[in-house]
Design a protein around this motif. Structure first.
Motif, short mmCIF file in Angstrom:
data_model
loop_
_atom_site.label_atom_id
_atom_site.label_comp_id
_atom_site.label_asym_id
_atom_site.label_seq_id
_atom_site.Cartn_x
_atom_site.Cartn_y
_atom_site.Cartn_z
N GLU A 163 -57.94 -32.49 -22.57
CA GLU A 163 -56.63 -32.98 -22.34
C GLU A 163 -55.60 -32.48 -23.63
OE1 GLU A 163 -53.65 -36.44 -20.61
OE2 GLU A 163 -55.59 -37.03 -21.23
N ALA A 164 -56.19 -32.85 -24.65
CA ALA A 164 -55.33 -32.50 -25.71
C ALA A 164 -54.90 -31.15 -26.11
CB ALA A 164 -55.87 -33.42 -26.95
N ALA A 165 -55.97 -30.23 -26.15
CA ALA A 165 -56.04 -28.94 -26.16
C ALA A 165 -55.07 -28.28 -24.97
CB ALA A 165 -57.36 -28.19 -25.96
N GLU A 166 -55.07 -28.55 -23.93
CA GLU A 166 -54.25 -28.30 -22.56
C GLU A 166 -52.73 -28.68 -22.96
OE1 GLU A 166 -52.88 -26.49 -19.59
OE2 GLU A 166 -54.73 -26.13 -20.45
N ILE A 167 -52.60 -29.80 -23.42
CA ILE A 167 -51.16 -30.01 -23.54
C ILE A 167 -50.73 -29.35 -24.82
CG2 ILE A 167 -49.65 -31.93 -24.76
CD1 ILE A 167 -51.40 -34.00 -23.27
N GLY A 168 -51.53 -29.00 -25.96
CA GLY A 168 -51.25 -28.08 -27.06
C GLY A 168 -50.77 -26.75 -26.79
N ARG A 169 -51.59 -26.22 -25.61
CA ARG A 169 -51.28 -25.15 -25.33
C ARG A 169 -50.03 -24.91 -24.39
NH1 ARG A 169 -57.08 -24.75 -24.85
NH2 ARG A 169 -57.12 -25.62 -22.91
N ARG A 170 -49.74 -25.85 -23.59
CA ARG A 170 -48.48 -25.94 -22.65
C ARG A 170 -47.53 -26.08 -23.61
NH1 ARG A 170 -46.58 -30.32 -20.60
NH2 ARG A 170 -48.45 -31.50 -20.67
N LEU A 171 -47.56 -26.68 -24.50
CA LEU A 171 -46.31 -27.24 -25.30
C LEU A 171 -46.13 -26.21 -26.59
CD1 LEU A 171 -46.40 -30.75 -25.53
CD2 LEU A 171 -44.88 -29.70 -24.09
N ASN A 172 -47.33 -25.37 -26.69
CA ASN A 172 -47.21 -24.18 -27.83
C ASN A 172 -47.17 -25.12 -29.42
OD1 ASN A 172 -47.31 -21.66 -29.00
ND2 ASN A 172 -45.06 -21.61 -29.15
N LEU A 173 -48.06 -26.23 -29.16
CA LEU A 173 -48.03 -26.69 -30.70
C LEU A 173 -49.40 -26.21 -31.34
CD1 LEU A 173 -47.95 -30.37 -29.08
CD2 LEU A 173 -46.35 -29.11 -29.83
N ARG A 174 -49.37 -26.25 -32.67
CA ARG A 174 -50.50 -25.91 -33.51
C ARG A 174 -51.79 -26.67 -32.99
NH1 ARG A 174 -45.69 -26.50 -36.11
NH2 ARG A 174 -44.89 -25.00 -37.35
N PRO A 175 -52.74 -25.82 -32.89
CA PRO A 175 -53.98 -26.45 -32.34
C PRO A 175 -54.96 -27.31 -33.29
CG PRO A 175 -54.58 -24.24 -32.94
CD PRO A 175 -52.92 -24.49 -33.04
N LEU A 176 -55.61 -28.38 -32.78
CA LEU A 176 -56.54 -29.20 -33.32
C LEU A 176 -57.59 -28.31 -33.68
CD1 LEU A 176 -56.54 -32.04 -30.85
CD2 LEU A 176 -55.26 -32.12 -32.85
N ILE A 177 -57.89 -28.68 -34.89
CA ILE A 177 -59.25 -27.74 -35.48
C ILE A 177 -60.52 -28.42 -35.53
CG2 ILE A 177 -57.74 -26.22 -36.86
CD1 ILE A 177 -59.13 -27.60 -39.27
N ALA A 178 -60.49 -29.76 -35.38
CA ALA A 178 -61.87 -30.56 -35.62
C ALA A 178 -61.95 -31.87 -34.99
CB ALA A 178 -61.93 -30.80 -37.23
N ASN A 179 -63.05 -32.32 -34.93
CA ASN A 179 -63.32 -33.57 -34.17
C ASN A 179 -64.56 -34.33 -35.23
OD1 ASN A 179 -63.54 -35.90 -32.54
ND2 ASN A 179 -65.96 -34.96 -31.80
N GLN A 180 -64.40 -35.37 -35.61
CA GLN A 180 -65.23 -36.16 -36.20
C GLN A 180 -65.80 -37.20 -35.83
OE1 GLN A 180 -65.24 -38.82 -40.72
NE2 GLN A 180 -63.56 -37.14 -40.53
N PRO A 181 -67.20 -36.96 -35.20
CA PRO A 181 -67.88 -37.96 -34.50
C PRO A 181 -69.26 -38.20 -35.33
CG PRO A 181 -68.72 -35.77 -33.87
CD PRO A 181 -67.57 -35.39 -34.99
N ILE A 182 -69.79 -39.49 -34.80
CA ILE A 182 -70.88 -39.63 -35.28
C ILE A 182 -71.92 -38.56 -34.93
CG2 ILE A 182 -71.65 -41.32 -33.64
CD1 ILE A 182 -72.91 -42.97 -36.02
N TYR A 183 -72.97 -38.31 -35.66
CA TYR A 183 -74.05 -37.33 -35.11
C TYR A 183 -75.20 -37.39 -36.14
CZ TYR A 183 -76.41 -33.18 -33.23
OH TYR A 183 -77.38 -32.32 -32.78
N ASN A 184 -76.27 -38.01 -35.56
CA ASN A 184 -77.61 -37.92 -36.26
C ASN A 184 -78.78 -38.04 -35.22
OD1 ASN A 184 -78.32 -40.75 -35.38
ND2 ASN A 184 -76.83 -41.18 -36.91
#
Length: 324
Positions: free
Chosen positions: A160-181
């Protein structure tokens, strides 16, 4: 050291990053931070992660002080916003007000003019997503942050965030920081795929499962007195790992690591880095020797038979879900 691009952006970070989750406040801890960051630089680590909520700003202050001797352009610095920083109703979350105020506060605590990657520490159900994304875009336009990112967001939230960003021509998010092991793999189900389709890389935390995947904890044995698990102030999550069946699984993984010519922590980090979606694995360290051991994981190549053996061992605890 090896480096990877973060998502579809041009910025490159070391495959091993250094975090500061459980820090800092005393002079001795500042000395440890200074020594660890000095060692990290010597070993080629260029990515340092903190957050405003880590000890209510003390984590940022310690990281900023430790980084002061180094040329600002030589490292990538990230911090975060979301968790409460005071008791007021606007002292938390991802409203424009909180983001703007906390960015300024973080810059002061870090002693820098800009933040390389600014993470939304969690998703805020109480703030319109468009408001959050526009605030991040404005901070980028002002040069106070270079890139915006998120942490522990679900696949649908990222989409959803990526779609809103494209629609509003915002600079894109580049990363997600999740737990992963090896024990916490939820991002494999949809987060990695959704992120990759939207140019977002994974900068993962707790790749060693809070130290469980170092092999220091043994089934039926007393906790090492100098360990995180023995410290009641910070062991809320790690305690859930301390089950004999989990620790027996860890012992089998340690045997697999030995057959691969690696320590257990090196095996666990190499396993995380096997995924091209992962830009960096963030470790914690209180001693330079821990960093020296962990960075060797970037050279490890896990053959198919080792990966198959790991999956067989992990299958024994497939129903295990650590407390979060």
């Amino acid at each position: 050291m090896k480096y990877r691009r973060v998502g579809n952006s041009g910025i490159q970070v070391s495959e091993i990053g250094l975090g500061s989750w459980l820090t800092y406040g005393t002079a001795a801890e500042q000395e440890a931070a200074d020594a660890c960051i000095r060692s990290a630089f010597d070993l080629g680590i260029n990515f340092f992660d903190t957050a405003n909520a880590y000890n209510r700003g003390a984590g940022e202050e310690a990281v900023g002080a430790a980084l002061k001797p180094y040329r600002r352009s030589s490292y990538v610095l990230s911090t975060k916003v979301y968790f409460p920083m005071d008791s007021g109703p606007n002292d938390r979350g991802l409203s424009r007000k909180h983001i703007m105020e906390q960015c300024e506060a973080s810059l002061k605590r870090l002693g820098t003019d800009y933040i390389d990657i600014y993470f939304c520490h969690r998703y805020d159900e109480g703030t319109p997503l468009e408001e959050t994304l526009r605030a991040l875009d404005d901070l980028t336009a002002q040069g106070k942050i270079l890139y915006a990112a998120v942490s522990e967001w679900s696949g649908p939230q990222i989409a959803e965030a990526a779609e809103i960003g494209r629609r509003l021509n915002l600079r894109p998010l580049i990363a997600n920081q999740p737990i992963y092991n090896m024990f916490e793999r939820y991002i494999e189900k949809d987060v990695m795929g959704v992120s990759a389709r939207n140019g977002i890389g994974q900068v993962v935390f707790s790749p060693l499962a809070q130290g469980i995947l170092t092999g220091k904890y043994k089934p039926g044995a007393e906790l090492p007195q100098d360990s995180r698990a023995a410290n009641d102030q910070v062991n809320g999550v790690i305690r859930s790992y301390l089950q004999d069946r989990v620790l027996e699984c860890v012992q089998k993984l340690e045997e697999t690591a030995a057959r691969a010519g690696l320590t257990l922590s090196q095996l666990a980090l190499a396993w995380v880095l096997r995924r091209p979606e992962v830009s960096s694995a963030i470790i914690g360290a209180s001693r330079p020797s821990q960093i020296e051991e962990n960075v060797k994981a970037v050279e490890a190549q896990l053959p198919e038979e080792i990966l198959t053996e790991i999956e067989a061992v992990l299958h024994e605890v497939r129903d295990f879900a650590p407390a979060r």
